[in-house]
Design a protein around this motif. Structure first.
Motif, PDB file in Angstrom:
ATOM      1  N   ALA A  64      50.447  39.763  30.630  1.00 52.78           N
ATOM      2  CA  ALA A  64      51.625  39.250  31.337  1.00 52.78           C
ATOM      3  C   ALA A  64      52.102  40.246  32.382  1.00 52.78           C
ATOM      4  O   ALA A  64      51.865  41.449  32.270  1.00 52.78           O
ATOM      5  CB  ALA A  64      52.744  38.970  30.332  1.00 52.78           C
ATOM      6  N   GLU A  65      52.781  39.735  33.404  1.00 54.90           N
ATOM      7  CA  GLU A  65      53.306  40.596  34.466  1.00 54.90           C
ATOM      8  C   GLU A  65      54.141  41.734  33.901  1.00 54.90           C
ATOM      9  O   GLU A  65      54.046  42.878  34.344  1.00 54.90           O
ATOM     10  CB  GLU A  65      54.171  39.778  35.432  1.00 54.90           C
ATOM     11  CG  GLU A  65      53.398  38.982  36.449  1.00 54.90           C
ATOM     12  CD  GLU A  65      54.335  38.279  37.423  1.00 54.90           C
ATOM     13  OE1 GLU A  65      55.569  38.441  37.291  1.00 54.90           O
ATOM     14  OE2 GLU A  65      53.826  37.581  38.308  1.00 54.90           O
ATOM     15  N   ARG A  66      54.984  41.399  32.925  1.00 54.23           N
ATOM     16  CA  ARG A  66      55.856  42.416  32.327  1.00 54.23           C
ATOM     17  C   ARG A  66      55.043  43.550  31.717  1.00 54.23           C
ATOM     18  O   ARG A  66      55.365  44.726  31.884  1.00 54.23           O
ATOM     19  CB  ARG A  66      56.738  41.770  31.254  1.00 54.23           C
ATOM     20  CG  ARG A  66      57.589  42.749  30.471  1.00 54.23           C
ATOM     21  CD  ARG A  66      58.359  42.041  29.361  1.00 54.23           C
ATOM     22  NE  ARG A  66      57.466  41.295  28.474  1.00 54.23           N
ATOM     23  CZ  ARG A  66      56.731  41.861  27.513  1.00 54.23           C
ATOM     24  NH1 ARG A  66      56.777  43.183  27.321  1.00 54.23           N
ATOM     25  NH2 ARG A  66      55.970  41.115  26.742  1.00 54.23           N
ATOM     26  N   VAL A  67      53.966  43.190  31.025  1.00 53.60           N
ATOM     27  CA  VAL A  67      53.111  44.184  30.372  1.00 53.60           C
ATOM     28  C   VAL A  67      52.437  45.065  31.416  1.00 53.60           C
ATOM     29  O   VAL A  67      52.409  46.297  31.291  1.00 53.60           O
ATOM     30  CB  VAL A  67      52.062  43.497  29.483  1.00 53.60           C
ATOM     31  CG1 VAL A  67      51.078  44.522  28.915  1.00 53.60           C
ATOM     32  CG2 VAL A  67      52.740  42.734  28.353  1.00 53.60           C
ATOM     33  N   VAL A  84      53.323  43.945  40.759  1.00 47.19           N
ATOM     34  CA  VAL A  84      52.182  43.379  40.023  1.00 47.19           C
ATOM     35  C   VAL A  84      51.817  42.017  40.594  1.00 47.19           C
ATOM     36  O   VAL A  84      50.636  41.718  40.811  1.00 47.19           O
ATOM     37  CB  VAL A  84      52.518  43.251  38.522  1.00 47.19           C
ATOM     38  CG1 VAL A  84      51.447  42.434  37.801  1.00 47.19           C
ATOM     39  CG2 VAL A  84      52.656  44.626  37.888  1.00 47.19           C
ATOM     40  N   ARG A  85      52.828  41.195  40.853  1.00 45.17           N
ATOM     41  CA  ARG A  85      52.585  39.848  41.368  1.00 45.17           C
ATOM     42  C   ARG A  85      51.841  39.903  42.699  1.00 45.17           C
ATOM     43  O   ARG A  85      50.896  39.142  42.926  1.00 45.17           O
ATOM     44  CB  ARG A  85      53.909  39.102  41.513  1.00 45.17           C
ATOM     45  CG  ARG A  85      53.749  37.618  41.842  1.00 45.17           C
ATOM     46  CD  ARG A  85      55.091  36.901  41.825  1.00 45.17           C
ATOM     47  NE  ARG A  85      55.729  37.056  40.537  1.00 45.17           N
ATOM     48  CZ  ARG A  85      56.942  37.566  40.359  1.00 45.17           C
ATOM     49  NH1 ARG A  85      57.637  38.002  41.403  1.00 45.17           N
ATOM     50  NH2 ARG A  85      57.466  37.684  39.157  1.00 45.17           N
ATOM     51  N   LEU A 118      38.741  36.876  43.068  1.00 50.62           N
ATOM     52  CA  LEU A 118      38.434  37.625  41.850  1.00 50.62           C
ATOM     53  C   LEU A 118      39.272  37.160  40.659  1.00 50.62           C
ATOM     54  O   LEU A 118      38.862  37.320  39.501  1.00 50.62           O
ATOM     55  CB  LEU A 118      38.664  39.124  42.085  1.00 50.62           C
ATOM     56  CG  LEU A 118      37.766  39.753  43.159  1.00 50.62           C
ATOM     57  CD1 LEU A 118      38.199  41.188  43.430  1.00 50.62           C
ATOM     58  CD2 LEU A 118      36.308  39.703  42.747  1.00 50.62           C
ATOM     59  N   LEU A 119      40.440  36.604  40.947  1.00 51.98           N
ATOM     60  CA  LEU A 119      41.322  36.082  39.913  1.00 51.98           C
ATOM     61  C   LEU A 119      41.718  34.657  40.282  1.00 51.98           C
ATOM     62  O   LEU A 119      41.688  34.278  41.450  1.00 51.98           O
ATOM     63  CB  LEU A 119      42.577  36.947  39.782  1.00 51.98           C
ATOM     64  CG  LEU A 119      42.386  38.429  39.441  1.00 51.98           C
ATOM     65  CD1 LEU A 119      43.732  39.157  39.494  1.00 51.98           C
ATOM     66  CD2 LEU A 119      41.749  38.596  38.070  1.00 51.98           C
ATOM     67  N   ARG A 120      42.086  33.887  39.257  1.00 51.74           N
ATOM     68  CA  ARG A 120      42.537  32.520  39.506  1.00 51.74           C
ATOM     69  C   ARG A 120      43.722  32.217  38.596  1.00 51.74           C
ATOM     70  O   ARG A 120      43.680  32.469  37.394  1.00 51.74           O
ATOM     71  CB  ARG A 120      41.413  31.516  39.235  1.00 51.74           C
ATOM     72  CG  ARG A 120      41.839  30.062  39.450  1.00 51.74           C
ATOM     73  CD  ARG A 120      40.701  29.090  39.238  1.00 51.74           C
ATOM     74  NE  ARG A 120      39.677  29.238  40.262  1.00 51.74           N
ATOM     75  CZ  ARG A 120      38.426  29.668  40.026  1.00 51.74           C
ATOM     76  NH1 ARG A 120      38.065  29.991  38.798  1.00 51.74           N
ATOM     77  NH2 ARG A 120      37.561  29.776  40.997  1.00 51.74           N
ATOM     78  N   SER A 121      44.775  31.668  39.195  1.00 47.50           N
ATOM     79  CA  SER A 121      45.969  31.318  38.431  1.00 47.50           C
ATOM     80  C   SER A 121      45.853  29.873  37.947  1.00 47.50           C
ATOM     81  O   SER A 121      45.460  28.983  38.704  1.00 47.50           O
ATOM     82  CB  SER A 121      47.211  31.479  39.309  1.00 47.50           C
ATOM     83  OG  SER A 121      48.369  31.097  38.602  1.00 47.50           O
ATOM     84  N   ARG A 122      46.169  29.676  36.674  1.00 47.42           N
ATOM     85  CA  ARG A 122      46.183  28.330  36.097  1.00 47.42           C
ATOM     86  C   ARG A 122      47.612  28.019  35.687  1.00 47.42           C
ATOM     87  O   ARG A 122      48.186  28.717  34.847  1.00 47.42           O
ATOM     88  CB  ARG A 122      45.253  28.242  34.880  1.00 47.42           C
ATOM     89  CG  ARG A 122      43.804  28.523  35.197  1.00 47.42           C
ATOM     90  CD  ARG A 122      42.965  28.440  33.932  1.00 47.42           C
ATOM     91  NE  ARG A 122      41.610  28.933  34.137  1.00 47.42           N
ATOM     92  CZ  ARG A 122      40.749  29.194  33.163  1.00 47.42           C
ATOM     93  NH1 ARG A 122      41.114  29.010  31.894  1.00 47.42           N
ATOM     94  NH2 ARG A 122      39.537  29.645  33.431  1.00 47.42           N
ATOM     95  N   ARG A 123      48.157  26.994  36.286  1.00 45.72           N
ATOM     96  CA  ARG A 123      49.552  26.647  36.055  1.00 45.72           C
ATOM     97  C   ARG A 123      49.819  26.461  34.563  1.00 45.72           C
ATOM     98  O   ARG A 123      49.149  25.685  33.880  1.00 45.72           O
ATOM     99  CB  ARG A 123      49.917  25.370  36.813  1.00 45.72           C
ATOM    100  CG  ARG A 123      51.397  25.001  36.740  1.00 45.72           C
ATOM    101  CD  ARG A 123      51.679  23.737  37.547  1.00 45.72           C
ATOM    102  NE  ARG A 123      51.404  23.947  38.959  1.00 45.72           N
ATOM    103  CZ  ARG A 123      52.253  24.482  39.826  1.00 45.72           C
ATOM    104  NH1 ARG A 123      53.440  24.900  39.395  1.00 45.72           N
ATOM    105  NH2 ARG A 123      51.930  24.628  41.099  1.00 45.72           N
ATOM    106  N   GLY A 132      48.357  31.045  32.874  1.00 45.55           N
ATOM    107  CA  GLY A 132      48.271  32.460  33.216  1.00 45.55           C
ATOM    108  C   GLY A 132      47.255  32.707  34.313  1.00 45.55           C
ATOM    109  O   GLY A 132      46.828  31.792  35.023  1.00 45.55           O
ATOM    110  N   VAL A 133      46.855  33.967  34.448  1.00 48.95           N
ATOM    111  CA  VAL A 133      45.899  34.383  35.474  1.00 48.95           C
ATOM    112  C   VAL A 133      44.609  34.812  34.783  1.00 48.95           C
ATOM    113  O   VAL A 133      44.651  35.600  33.824  1.00 48.95           O
ATOM    114  CB  VAL A 133      46.458  35.541  36.323  1.00 48.95           C
ATOM    115  CG1 VAL A 133      45.437  35.983  37.373  1.00 48.95           C
ATOM    116  CG2 VAL A 133      47.767  35.123  36.985  1.00 48.95           C
ATOM    117  N   PHE A 134      43.475  34.325  35.275  1.00 46.70           N
ATOM    118  CA  PHE A 134      42.205  34.558  34.622  1.00 46.70           C
ATOM    119  C   PHE A 134      41.185  35.170  35.585  1.00 46.70           C
ATOM    120  O   PHE A 134      41.267  34.976  36.799  1.00 46.70           O
ATOM    121  CB  PHE A 134      41.649  33.248  34.055  1.00 46.70           C
ATOM    122  CG  PHE A 134      42.497  32.653  32.968  1.00 46.70           C
ATOM    123  CD1 PHE A 134      42.187  32.885  31.632  1.00 46.70           C
ATOM    124  CD2 PHE A 134      43.613  31.888  33.279  1.00 46.70           C
ATOM    125  CE1 PHE A 134      42.970  32.354  30.621  1.00 46.70           C
ATOM    126  CE2 PHE A 134      44.416  31.355  32.277  1.00 46.70           C
ATOM    127  CZ  PHE A 134      44.088  31.588  30.948  1.00 46.70           C
TER     128      PHE A 134
END
Length: 233
Positions: free
Chosen positions: A30-33, A45-46, A57-62, A65-67
């Motif tokens: 998570a962003e907080r982590v 981070v965002r 390299l990354l993909r966000s899934r509504r 999270g981000v994978f």
């Protein structure tokens, strides 16, 4: 200064992508982590994540999270996998590549493996031996491939890990196919493969780098010699 913090987080995430700490399909913390881990704000981070996502390299899934995508791996492995499938003669080139790459990973694994990694290597060897005892050649070949992957992780070299991660699917498939083929063809070869893995793992866990490198290269040369023999009418 904010730009530098974004770059710092990006470099940290890129390193995790390269060394396999964040494998394909993994969900980012998570962003907080991540913000707490790197001592930055969540906005920093965002932005770092958005930049990596823009590069594929990354993909966000509504809602999920981000994978991690397979961008790094498919850029190298995908065309080679098809070529190897279409041109079996290229398998000799893979074995030549493995001779160099995996000899080096074994060398550095012997120097750098942690106690935990040495335990993992021996656990993989135990699973390989159990599959051999059970006569399950498919499982034996799978554990063979996983053992090689575990050794690569223990090398703690980012470029070696990147190469393993990039062509991992192809190498794992090749290791499994070669191992299964040898085991089906010759029971004596199967026993030899197991003995080679024992020697290799012992050298790594005893910290004998040169012996580990030589054991890995002897193992791959054995596979290569038998593969050539199998191809001979």
């Amino acid at each position: 200064m904010a730009h530098n913090r974004v770059e710092m987080v990006m470099r940290a995430l890129e390193t995790a992508l390269l060394d396999g700490s964040l494998p394909v399909g993994a969900r980012l913390p998570a962003e907080r982590v991540l913000a707490e881990r790197h001592g930055v704000s969540r906005n920093t981070v965002r932005e770092a994540v958005q930049r990596l996502a823009a590069r594929g390299l990354l993909r966000s899934r509504r809602g999920s999270g981000v994978f991690v995508t397979d961008q790094l791996r498919t850029g190298i492995a995908s065309p080679w996998s098809q070529l190897v499938a279409d041109h079996p003669a290229l398998r000799s080139d893979i074995l030549e590549f493995r001779h160099v790459l995996e000899g080096a990973t074994a060398y550095f694994a012997a120097q750098r493996a942690t106690d935990k990694e040495r335990a993992l290597i021996m656990a993989q060897l135990a699973q390989l031996e159990q599959a051999r005892q059970d006569g399950d050649m498919a499982a034996e070949a799978r554990h063979d491939a996983r053992l090689h992957e575990t050794i690569a992780q223990a090398s703690h070299n980012t470029m070696f890990l990147h190469l393993h991660a990039s062509v991992l699917g192809m190498l794992r498939e090749h290791i499994a196919q070669s191992g299964t083929g040898l085991r089906l063809h010759d029971q004596a070869a199967s026993q030899s493969l197991l003995a080679q893995h024992r020697t290799l793992c012992s050298a790594i866990c005893d910290g004998q780098a040169e012996l580990a490198r030589d054991a890995m290269q002897d193992h791959i040369d054995f596979v290569r010699a038998h593969a050539v023999d199998d191809a001979t009418p």
